[in-house]
Design a protein around this motif. Sequence first.
Motif, mmCIF file in Angstrom:
data_model
loop_
_atom_site.group_PDB
_atom_site.id
_atom_site.type_symbol
_atom_site.label_atom_id
_atom_site.label_comp_id
_atom_site.label_asym_id
_atom_site.label_seq_id
_atom_site.Cartn_x
_atom_site.Cartn_y
_atom_site.Cartn_z
ATOM 1 N N SER A 198 0.833 -1.201 0.000
ATOM 2 C CA SER A 198 0.000 0.000 0.000
ATOM 3 C C SER A 198 0.866 1.248 0.000
ATOM 4 O O SER A 198 2.019 1.246 0.458
ATOM 5 C CB SER A 198 -0.938 0.020 1.217
ATOM 6 N N HIS A 199 0.275 2.336 -0.525
ATOM 7 C CA HIS A 199 0.884 3.669 -0.508
ATOM 8 C C HIS A 199 -0.123 4.595 0.177
ATOM 9 O O HIS A 199 -1.310 4.594 -0.172
ATOM 10 C CB HIS A 199 1.162 4.174 -1.919
ATOM 11 N N THR A 200 0.352 5.399 1.133
ATOM 12 C CA THR A 200 -0.548 6.285 1.863
ATOM 13 C C THR A 200 0.031 7.690 1.941
ATOM 14 O O THR A 200 0.903 7.968 2.772
ATOM 15 C CB THR A 200 -0.813 5.772 3.284
ATOM 16 N N PRO A 201 -0.398 8.613 1.082
ATOM 17 C CA PRO A 201 -0.071 10.022 1.280
ATOM 18 C C PRO A 201 -1.116 10.650 2.207
ATOM 19 O O PRO A 201 -2.280 10.214 2.240
ATOM 20 C CB PRO A 201 -0.160 10.608 -0.131
ATOM 21 N N ILE A 234 -5.434 5.917 1.147
ATOM 22 C CA ILE A 234 -4.712 4.651 1.068
ATOM 23 C C ILE A 234 -4.955 4.010 -0.293
ATOM 24 O O ILE A 234 -6.108 3.779 -0.677
ATOM 25 C CB ILE A 234 -5.155 3.688 2.187
ATOM 26 N N PHE A 235 -3.867 3.735 -1.006
ATOM 27 C CA PHE A 235 -3.914 2.965 -2.247
ATOM 28 C C PHE A 235 -3.327 1.587 -1.941
ATOM 29 O O PHE A 235 -2.139 1.476 -1.641
ATOM 30 C CB PHE A 235 -3.099 3.654 -3.348
ATOM 31 N N GLN A 236 -4.153 0.540 -1.979
ATOM 32 C CA GLN A 236 -3.662 -0.776 -1.593
ATOM 33 C C GLN A 236 -4.151 -1.849 -2.560
ATOM 34 O O GLN A 236 -5.165 -1.690 -3.238
ATOM 35 C CB GLN A 236 -4.088 -1.116 -0.157
ATOM 36 N N THR A 237 -3.398 -2.949 -2.595
ATOM 37 C CA THR A 237 -3.643 -3.999 -3.592
ATOM 38 C C THR A 237 -4.404 -5.186 -3.030
ATOM 39 O O THR A 237 -4.585 -6.174 -3.735
ATOM 40 C CB THR A 237 -2.303 -4.491 -4.168
ATOM 41 N N ASN A 238 -4.859 -5.133 -1.783
ATOM 42 C CA ASN A 238 -5.642 -6.255 -1.266
ATOM 43 C C ASN A 238 -7.123 -6.070 -1.594
ATOM 44 O O ASN A 238 -7.531 -5.102 -2.222
ATOM 45 C CB ASN A 238 -5.419 -6.442 0.245
ATOM 46 N N ARG A 239 -7.950 -7.008 -1.140
ATOM 47 C CA ARG A 239 -9.371 -7.024 -1.507
ATOM 48 C C ARG A 239 -10.146 -5.866 -0.882
ATOM 49 O O ARG A 239 -11.237 -5.522 -1.342
ATOM 50 C CB ARG A 239 -9.987 -8.369 -1.100
#
Length: 254
Positions: A198-201, A234-239
Amino acid sequence: TESDWISRSFGLSVARELFNRAGTLSLSYSGNFDSVNKIFAGRVLPWTSTGTSNLQQVNYLGVGYTHALHRRLLGGLLFEGIVATGPQDNPYRQVRDGLPESHPLLRRRGAISGFLRWAVPRTPLVLEPRYRLYGDDWGIVAHGLDLRAHVRFLKRVVLRARYRYYTQSGADFWAADGYYPADVAYRTADPKMSKFHSHTPGAELTLELDGLASRVRGLRWLQGAWVSATYNHIFQTNRFGNARLGSLAFSVPF
């Protein structure tokens, strides 16, 4: 308390200043004793998963140390350990083939984290990098890097910008396609058990109310108080997918 969950928690923390107050050693412990249940056909039934008890017990221990490395530089380390026993799966969640989720009854977790806080000379800027390494006996290893910059302007306003990168491996019993044979002991549909990053700015704006307290009669009680607004994306790759998190806080000493 909830209709299918009762949680009991307590904690204790102590701290000691060392080296003429240049360093601080801290110790904290917390415990959770939760009763896990499942509502089925209008009845509240104890959820034991693969065990014999519906009691979930979590013990946390943290040991930290911070030290003033320089007049403008502060550093710190934190060691954490968690031991959890009892049912730790979701009684309502199923994997793709319709089988109920099943997690181990014991989970041991550990983490080490550190930070630096540097006040940049002749500027209103404070830089704060943080890093955390996590691992457990379910096979998950995680790295978290959090970079923060604090800027004070207009005397009583502080802006904090941050960026956080997080990545983890999947649990030993996590299946990427979501399918499990009927005879396996453990299976999961929990996105937190999957491999993802995940990326969180984010940003935080804090307004200190000391000026208002000193200028307006009757508002002296606002001395030391502040109002803070926070937003993180939050940009994340999970479900779970992407998320927007915001908060508004007010603090007043008494």
